[in-house]
Design a protein around this motif. Structure first.
Motif, short mmCIF file in Angstrom:
data_model
loop_
_atom_site.label_atom_id
_atom_site.label_comp_id
_atom_site.label_asym_id
_atom_site.label_seq_id
_atom_site.Cartn_x
_atom_site.Cartn_y
_atom_site.Cartn_z
N LEU A 46 0.80 -1.27 0.01
CA LEU A 46 -0.12 0.14 -0.02
C LEU A 46 0.71 1.35 -0.10
O LEU A 46 0.57 2.31 -0.51
N ALA A 49 1.85 1.91 -3.42
CA ALA A 49 0.63 2.28 -4.20
C ALA A 49 0.29 3.81 -4.18
O ALA A 49 0.06 4.60 -4.88
N THR A 50 0.16 4.17 -2.86
CA THR A 50 -0.11 5.57 -2.20
C THR A 50 0.96 6.53 -2.57
O THR A 50 0.48 7.53 -3.08
N THR A 52 2.89 6.07 -5.29
CA THR A 52 2.91 6.42 -6.79
C THR A 52 1.61 7.31 -7.21
O THR A 52 1.81 8.16 -7.88
N VAL A 53 0.31 7.08 -6.41
CA VAL A 53 -0.77 7.83 -6.76
C VAL A 53 -0.67 9.29 -6.44
O VAL A 53 -1.16 10.13 -7.02
#
Length: 421
Positions: A46, A49-50, A52-53
């Protein structure tokens, strides 16, 4: 915060109401709780992912563009999920605080909200009532801080998304908790039943050994009395009738050998045995049998047993090869077949019963097959425990249970030359 998909996570262990967090050890504070490996991998994934976003988001006005600070906030928030089950309130406090701090710093919420929803899910999944209440309060504080400090206009759609995410996290976490509670109750019930069956099997085994010891006591008492009487007769007639005295002494010798064999089997009863819980069926068959008592435990005894069962209306197929067994083993074979036939008649009304006695290498193979369907797995009972114990005392093996087409009782006995009298 705005609506987002709540990721599904593997359920953790279920604590008791009011108990410490699952990962916390007695005498250790929550911040020293050891995280679960699955949660560590969840947190790392996570975090990637966070970050990157967050970094690829445009950061349009009125929010600050993404930079190292917002990336650090996203990383800390995601990594806090490593303690989602070990210290759920701590994870919830960290992720909720970062949501408010992120809004106060002027950054868009973007993906920093995801860990907070997952932490709330974890609190409702593994925590007790106090943990759930405290996590709800932290969530309300996080939403309030977001609404107070966020630079954008809070729309009805945003509030609907927040409400839906809250419901998904809380209801989904509680459902996961209930699912584990049901599974734990079922597991405890199965273990309780297994423990009761084990105790019942042990009790029946002791009863069976006591009964066998009683039989041996009666047999040895009779044998010793006979030996004493014959010895007295031989002593009195030794000078007048030497031939009769010698015959009496020979009878004493034979009877003594048989008594020693029975005594040896009794001693083996006291030794540890194979667990009787493996494949027992709730059967109780009496050993009182006139044929057995009068020495008809050979081929004639098996034929008489088959005729007796046929008289009840059942079809019995008997195929017994001539075997060479000691008197004790021959009685064991007879009793195993008798109890298996009695069980078949007692528990089924139809179906052919096949009895096979054959020699395989240096063993005698005894098989009683009761044709039928729907036989349940065996449970502790006196009948099969007694058959297993008898086979074991003779140095053989025993197994019983449902097979394709019916229920099978299979015993093997070692061959021993029959002792002449």
């Amino acid at each position: 915060m705005v609506a987002s998909d709540v990721l599904s996570v593997p359920p953790g262990p279920l604590p008791r109401e009011g108990a410490a967090s699952p990962g916390a050890r007695p005498g250790h504070p929550l911040w020293r709780a050891r995280p679960y490996r699955a949660d560590v991998w969840l947190a790392i994934g996570l975090a990637v992912a966070t970050i990157t976003v967050t970094l690829v988001s445009s950061g349009r006005a009125p929010y600050h563009p993404p930079d190292a600070v917002t990336a650090a906030l996203a990383t800390v928030s995601a990594l806090a999920l490593a303690w989602r089950q070990a210290a759920p309130l701590a994870a919830m406090a960290v992720t909720s605080t970062i949501v408010a701090v992120n809004a106060a710093a002027g950054y868009a919420v973007v993906a920093v909200q995801w860990p907070a929803w997952l932490a709330l899910f974890g609190c409702f999944s593994v925590g007790g009532r106090g943990v759930r209440i405290a996590s709800t309060a932290l969530c309300v504080m996080a939403v309030g801080g977001y609404a107070l400090f966020d630079r954008g206009a809070l729309t009805v759609e945003d509030m609907a998304g927040i409400t839906m995410s809250f419901l998904i996290a809380t209801v989904g976490g509680d459902a996961a908790r209930s699912r584990r509670a049901v599974a734990a109750a079922q597991h405890a019930q199965v273990r309780g039943e297994a423990r009761e069956q084990a105790l019942a099997a042990e009790r029946l085994l002791h009863e069976e050994r006591g009964r066998l010891a009683g039989e041996l006591h009666d047999a040895l008492g009779h044998t010793v009395n006979v030996m004493v009487l014959q010895a007295g007769v031989a002593r009195r007639l030794f000078a007048e009738n030497p031939a009769f005295a010698q015959q009496a002494l020979a009878d004493i010798e034979n009877v003594g050998r048989e008594a020693l064999g029975e005594l040896d089997r009794m001693l083996r009863v006291l030794h540890p045995v194979q667990d009787p819980r493996q494949g027992d069926e709730g059967l109780d068959v009496s050993d009182d049998d006139p044929d057995d008592a009068h020495g008809q435990a050979g081929a004639q005894g098996l034929a008489a047993l088959a005729d007796r069962i046929r008289a009840t209306g059942r079809e019995v197929d008997l195929d017994a090869e001539p075997v060479d067994l000691s008197a004790g083993s021959e009685r064991v074979l007879y009793r195993i077949v008798r109890e298996a036939l009695t069980n078949a008649v007692r528990h089924t009304d139809t179906g052919r019963i096949r009895v096979r006695v054959s020699r395989v290498a240096d063993q005698i193979r005894v098989e009683v097959f009761n044709e039928g369907a729907g036989f349940a797995s065996p449970v502790p009972g006196r009948g099969l425990i007694g058959m297993r114990e008898r086979a074991r005392l003779e140095g053989g093996s025993f197994e019983a249970g449902p097979v394709e087409g019916g229920f099978r009782v299979l015993a093997t006995l070692p061959t021993h030359p029959a002792t002449g009298s």
